[in-house]
Design an enzyme around this catalytic site. Structure first.
Site, short mmCIF file in Angstrom:
data_model
loop_
_atom_site.label_atom_id
_atom_site.label_comp_id
_atom_site.label_asym_id
_atom_site.label_seq_id
_atom_site.Cartn_x
_atom_site.Cartn_y
_atom_site.Cartn_z
N ARG A 22 0.80 -1.22 0.00
CA ARG A 22 0.00 0.00 0.00
C ARG A 22 0.83 1.28 0.00
O ARG A 22 0.58 2.19 -0.78
CB ARG A 22 -0.93 0.04 1.22
CG ARG A 22 -2.23 -0.69 1.02
CD ARG A 22 -2.71 -1.26 2.34
NE ARG A 22 -1.81 -2.31 2.74
CZ ARG A 22 -1.93 -3.58 2.36
NH1 ARG A 22 -2.93 -3.94 1.62
NH2 ARG A 22 -1.05 -4.50 2.73
N LYS A 51 26.86 -2.68 -1.72
CA LYS A 51 28.32 -2.54 -1.94
C LYS A 51 28.93 -1.63 -0.88
O LYS A 51 29.87 -0.90 -1.14
CB LYS A 51 28.58 -1.92 -3.31
CG LYS A 51 27.96 -2.63 -4.48
CD LYS A 51 28.40 -1.93 -5.78
CE LYS A 51 27.38 -2.00 -6.87
NZ LYS A 51 27.61 -1.01 -7.92
N HIS A 64 5.17 6.05 11.45
CA HIS A 64 4.73 5.91 10.05
C HIS A 64 3.74 7.06 9.84
O HIS A 64 2.53 6.86 9.78
CB HIS A 64 4.08 4.54 9.87
CG HIS A 64 3.73 4.16 8.47
ND1 HIS A 64 3.84 5.02 7.39
CD2 HIS A 64 3.27 2.99 7.96
CE1 HIS A 64 3.46 4.39 6.29
NE2 HIS A 64 3.12 3.15 6.61
C1 NCD Z 1 1.72 -0.94 8.19
C2 NCD Z 1 3.22 -0.78 8.31
O1 NCD Z 1 3.96 -1.01 7.35
O2 NCD Z 1 3.62 -0.37 9.39
N1 NCD Z 1 1.27 -1.16 6.87
C3 NCD Z 1 1.06 -0.09 6.04
O3 NCD Z 1 1.90 0.77 5.86
N2 NCD Z 1 -0.13 -0.01 5.44
C4 NCD Z 1 1.16 -1.91 9.16
C5 NCD Z 1 1.74 -3.28 9.22
O4 NCD Z 1 2.64 -3.65 8.47
O5 NCD Z 1 1.24 -4.03 10.06
#
Ligand code: NCD
Length: 311
Positions: free
Chosen positions: A55, A85, A134
């Site tokens: 995603r 490298k 995130h």
């Molecule tokens: C999440 C992540 O990568 O932290 N996924 C995402 O970005 N949609 C959640 C997860 O991996 O559980």
């Protein structure tokens, strides 16, 4: 090096910026309805992914393409870039920023995206740095709640699952504390929300309730935010096995939830939401990816042409 605006952490976003971003994302949804707009013509985005993604990478790429920009992409930086490298992140950052107008990066180490950004003279966006943060997923999650519930104030948000390693949980918490939100944390022992995040929420005046029993407490939640147990963060895989399947949201649990509750999940899911819930009108997790494209369009437009004055 001139001052560049990056998106590295959820801490950057205050209440007013968030509300302005959601309005912009609404505008972007209108643009999506007509297939896109050419405002980022001539701009290039580089995506550097050191961890698996479906995603987040596609969403950023789709957002860039919908706004008329172009994309250069490496989904497997760990194995197929010059880092193999022995190149340092510093040198990679310096190099890629000569070739792109914006960089999106995901990496397993907390702080690594900020480190790369410090060597780049183009904006860098954190697409997930280890268990830490995130930000853009947190933003699209709040945008989804705001759209569905009409406001973020006055809500009780339940977070269920791996609250220790789930970076999306951490990002959601840090953004939601800007609003009048009550938190209910449901996790197995050992996967509780980190103490520093709980403290940050308490300092912001948010009420917090802890539970291990989803069935008992689900009826209080306006938002049910599910997350998978983050297998890749466990050093000892047998520990992961202990937690796998700890909570499964199924039809019988949904019967106990409020009629106007919503269920969100950043995806991918493993077994924490049973497929029978997908058809429940309260399930919003397959609507989130589109919301994510709109939010990322708004962010890219802001970073690259700085048009959204309020952000
Ligand atoms: C999440 C992540 O990568 O932290 N996924 C995402 O970005 N949609 C959640 C997860 O991996 O559980």
């Amino acid at each position: 090096m001139h001052e560049v605006e990056h998106i590295l952490s959820t801490d950057q976003f205050g209440r007013d910026e968030l509300l302005a971003l959601f309005e912009q994302a609404d505008e972007m949804e209108k643009i999506l309805e007509v297939g896109g707009e050419d405002v980022l013509h001539g701009k290039i985005m580089a995506t550097l992914f050191f961890e698996p993604s479906t995603r987040t990478r596609f969403s950023f790429e789709s957002a860039m393409l919908r706004l008329g920009g172009r994309v250069i992409s490496n989904a497997d930086m760990a194995n197929t870039s010059s880092l193999k490298k022995q190149e340092t992140l510093e040198d990679t950052g310096r190099t890629v920023s000569q070739m792109a107008d914006v960089i999106v990066m995901r990496h397993p180490d907390a702080g690594s995206v900020a480190k790369l950004a410090s060597f780049c003279d183009v904006p860098v966006i954190n697409g997930g740095d280890g268990p830490s943060d995130h930000p853009t997923q947190g933003l699209l999650d709040l945008y989804t709640i705001w759209k569905e519930k009409g406001s973020l104030d006055g809500l009780t948000v339940g977070m269920v699952g791996d609250l220790k390693f789930g970076r999306v949980v951490h990002s959601q918490c840090k953004l939601l504390k800007e609003f009048d939100v009550k938190f209910i944390f449901v996790s197995p022992k050992g996967l509780e929300v980190p103490a520093e995040i709980a403290e940050e929420l308490a300092d912001a005046g948010c009420e917090i309730e802890l539970s291990e029993n989803l069935e008992e407490i689900i009826e209080k939640m306006d938002v049910i935010s599910m997350t998978r147990v983050q297998e890749e963060r466990f050093e000892d895989k047998s520990d992961y096995e202990k937690y796998a399947g700890a909570y499964v949201l199924d039809e019988s649990l949904m019967k106990k939830a409020k009629n106007d509750a919503i269920v969100i999940h950043p995806l991918p899911r493993v077994d924490e939401i049973s497929p029978e819930v997908d058809e429940d009108p309260r399930a919003k997790y397959f609507e989130q990816p589109k919301n994510g494209v709109a939010v990322r369009m708004a962010l890219l437009k802001k970073l690259l042409i700085g048009e959204n004055d309020n952000l």
